[in-house]
Design an enzyme around this catalytic site. Structure first.
Site, short mmCIF file in Angstrom:
data_model
loop_
_atom_site.label_atom_id
_atom_site.label_comp_id
_atom_site.label_asym_id
_atom_site.label_seq_id
_atom_site.Cartn_x
_atom_site.Cartn_y
_atom_site.Cartn_z
N ARG A 7 0.86 -1.33 -0.07
CA ARG A 7 0.16 0.01 -0.07
C ARG A 7 0.85 1.38 0.00
NH1 ARG A 7 -4.95 -1.15 4.10
NH2 ARG A 7 -6.56 -1.99 2.57
N LYS A 38 -17.85 -15.69 3.71
CA LYS A 38 -19.42 -15.80 3.88
C LYS A 38 -19.92 -15.17 2.53
CE LYS A 38 -19.32 -14.25 8.74
NZ LYS A 38 -19.25 -13.22 9.52
N GLY A 89 -7.41 -7.77 -0.66
CA GLY A 89 -7.52 -8.65 0.51
C GLY A 89 -6.78 -9.96 0.33
N GLY A 114 -12.62 -3.95 1.86
CA GLY A 114 -14.02 -3.51 1.96
C GLY A 114 -14.41 -2.68 0.92
C1 3PG Z 1 -8.64 -1.46 5.30
O1 3PG Z 1 -7.53 -1.93 5.48
O2 3PG Z 1 -9.68 -2.18 5.18
C2 3PG Z 1 -8.86 0.19 5.38
O3 3PG Z 1 -7.69 0.55 5.50
C3 3PG Z 1 -9.89 0.49 6.03
O4 3PG Z 1 -9.74 0.32 7.42
P1 3PG Z 1 -10.84 -0.29 8.31
O5 3PG Z 1 -11.71 -1.54 7.79
O6 3PG Z 1 -10.31 -0.35 9.75
O7 3PG Z 1 -11.68 1.06 8.10
MG MG Z 2 -11.29 -3.19 6.54
#
Ligand code: 3PG
Ligand code: MG
Length: 420
Positions: free
Chosen positions: A40, A206, A375, A398
């Site tokens: 990142r 899920k 992810g 997310g």
């Molecule tokens: C992540 O790693 O999913 C983003 O940086 C957002 O972080 P958060 O889910 O804690 O808001």
């Molecule tokens: Mg997150």
């Protein structure tokens, strides 16, 4: 994209508040926190180099973890400043606070091309609350704003939403960074009009996390390949026995509806036909979250449509990997999100690795465009040394899913429209 780009800004000698997603995995080593995956950080370098070359005074704001408004030393961004400095090959100043005198003094000391990283914005609960007074303190630091934090753009927090709104209200311009633009291009435009066949591979735990994404992708895809624990909710819906597998019995109706939609639209919808199972045995210990730790014993292949009562499905089997590999090989566009099994455990990683190889090969030899939804799939590709062999890997988790669901990301919505 209809938002201003960082390339459009006149930044010479101007302080620019740049929101980045430096929420990176860290580990303690010899009493020091070190960054274990700098992807990142690396991915923001093009934006930072552009701004530095054009003489901006760069003020970086970021969050790390979820300290919930407390100063948590292990979640300080200081080690990230060191890592960024190493990667970009120039000094990076660090301010012990993201607002107030400390931050303002550090910002005022910047010369054209200098970079400053502010301390974790989530040391203040006002950040997540998107408190206007706190957003105002951030907004005071600069007259221009850039959001390169795609991974945090689904959060309407002070540093992602409140501050740019205030800067824009004062007549300042708020633009997307180069990483943000690439994310929106690949997850947006490229998947909107994909070259066919368009094959979607979805895994993870899920159905409930991904049902909206599945629903949207069913409108576009030619084939959807399902893996991970999620497959067991679909199998339950087909009347199969899933033993101890992680399934969501209360989500069978949405699973059934998705399969019905696939059938109506002529989308090939594939579920695993074999799997690797193991017998979970309670160790009597609990993990940090207080959940019982299971020992997964006697891993073995299962070709029966039902999972034995005492067993748990933990990976797709070799026959499924082969079938999925064939579909992937024929794709012109690929989208992959979510592992096929418990890949962190080498005994259950073969299916995920096979999919990673198939996706990399389809890209390299077949000329397919491959887009990875962030992810765990990115982790799996990197773990297999194949990260460089796909077209695009999202830095969002997310955020990627919410964007693919068709939701408006507050961090993007707050940016200045191009026409203005
Ligand atoms: C992540 O790693 O999913 C983003 O940086 C957002 O972080 P958060 O889910 O804690 O808001
Ligand atoms: Mg997150």
């Amino acid at each position: 994209m209809n938002k201003l780009s960082v390339k459009d800004l006149n930044v010479k000698n101007q302080p620019v508040l740049v929101r980045v997603d430096y929420n990176v995995p860290m580990e303690e080593k010899d009493g020091k926190m070190i960054v274990t995956d700098a992807t990142r950080i690396q991915e923001t370098l093009p934006t930072l180099r552009l701004l530095a070359e054009r003489g901006a005074k760069i003020i970086l704001a970021a969050h790390l973890g979820r300290p919930k408004g407390k100063r948590e030393p292990s979640l300080s961004l200081r080690p990230v400043a060191a890592k960024l400095s190493e990667l970009i090959g120039r000094p990076v100043a660090f301010a012990d606070d993201c607002v107030g005198e400390t931050a303002e003094k550090a910002a005022a000391a910047l010369k054209a091309g200098d970079i400053l990283l502010l301390e974790n914005v989530r040391f203040y609960s006002a950040e997540e609350a998107n408190d206007p007074a706190f957003a105002g303190k951030l907004a005071r630091l600069a007259g221009l704003y850039v959001n390169d934090a795609f991974g945090a753009a689904h959060r309407a927090h002070a540093s992602t939403e409140g501050a740019p709104r205030l800067i824009a209200a004062r007549g300042g311009q708020c633009a997307a960074g180069l990483l943000m633009e690439r994310e929106l291009q690949y997850l947006g435009r490229e998947l909107e009009n994909p070259a066919r066949p368009f094959v979607v591979i979805l895994g993870g735990a899920k159905v409930s996390d991904k049902i909206n994404v599945i629903d949207r992708l069913l409108d576009k895809a030619d084939a959807i390949l399902i893996g991970g624990a999620m497959a067991y909710t679909f199998k339950l819906a087909q009347g199969r026995k899933t033993g101890q597998s992680l399934a969501e019995p209360d989500k069978q109706d949405v699973a059934r509806a998705a399969m019905e939609k696939a059938r109506k639209r002529g989308v090939q919808f594939l579920l695993p036909s074999d799997e690797i199972i193991a017998t979970p045995v309670d160790t009597g210990k609990v993990n940090k979250k207080g959940k019982p730790i299971m020992d997964l014993q006697h891993p073995r292949a299962n070709n029966d449509p039902d999972v034995p009562a005492e067993a748990q499905g933990l990976d797709i089997g070799p026959e499924t990997a082969r079938r999925y590999g064939e579909v992937i090989a024929g794709a012109r566009t690929l989208f992959w999100n979510g592992p096929m099994g418990l890949f962190e455990d080498a005994r259950f990683a073969a299916g995920t690795n096979a999919v990673a190889r198939a996706v990399a090969e389809a890209t390299e030899r077949g000329g397919a465009k491959s887009i990875i939804g962030g992810g765990d799939s990115v982790k799996a590709l990197n773990q297999a040394g194949l990260g460089g062999k796909v077209t695009f890997m999202s830095t969002g988790g997310g955020a990627s899913l919410e964007f693919l669901e068709g939701r408006v990301l507050p961090g993007v919505a707050a940016l200045t429209d191009q026409s203005k």
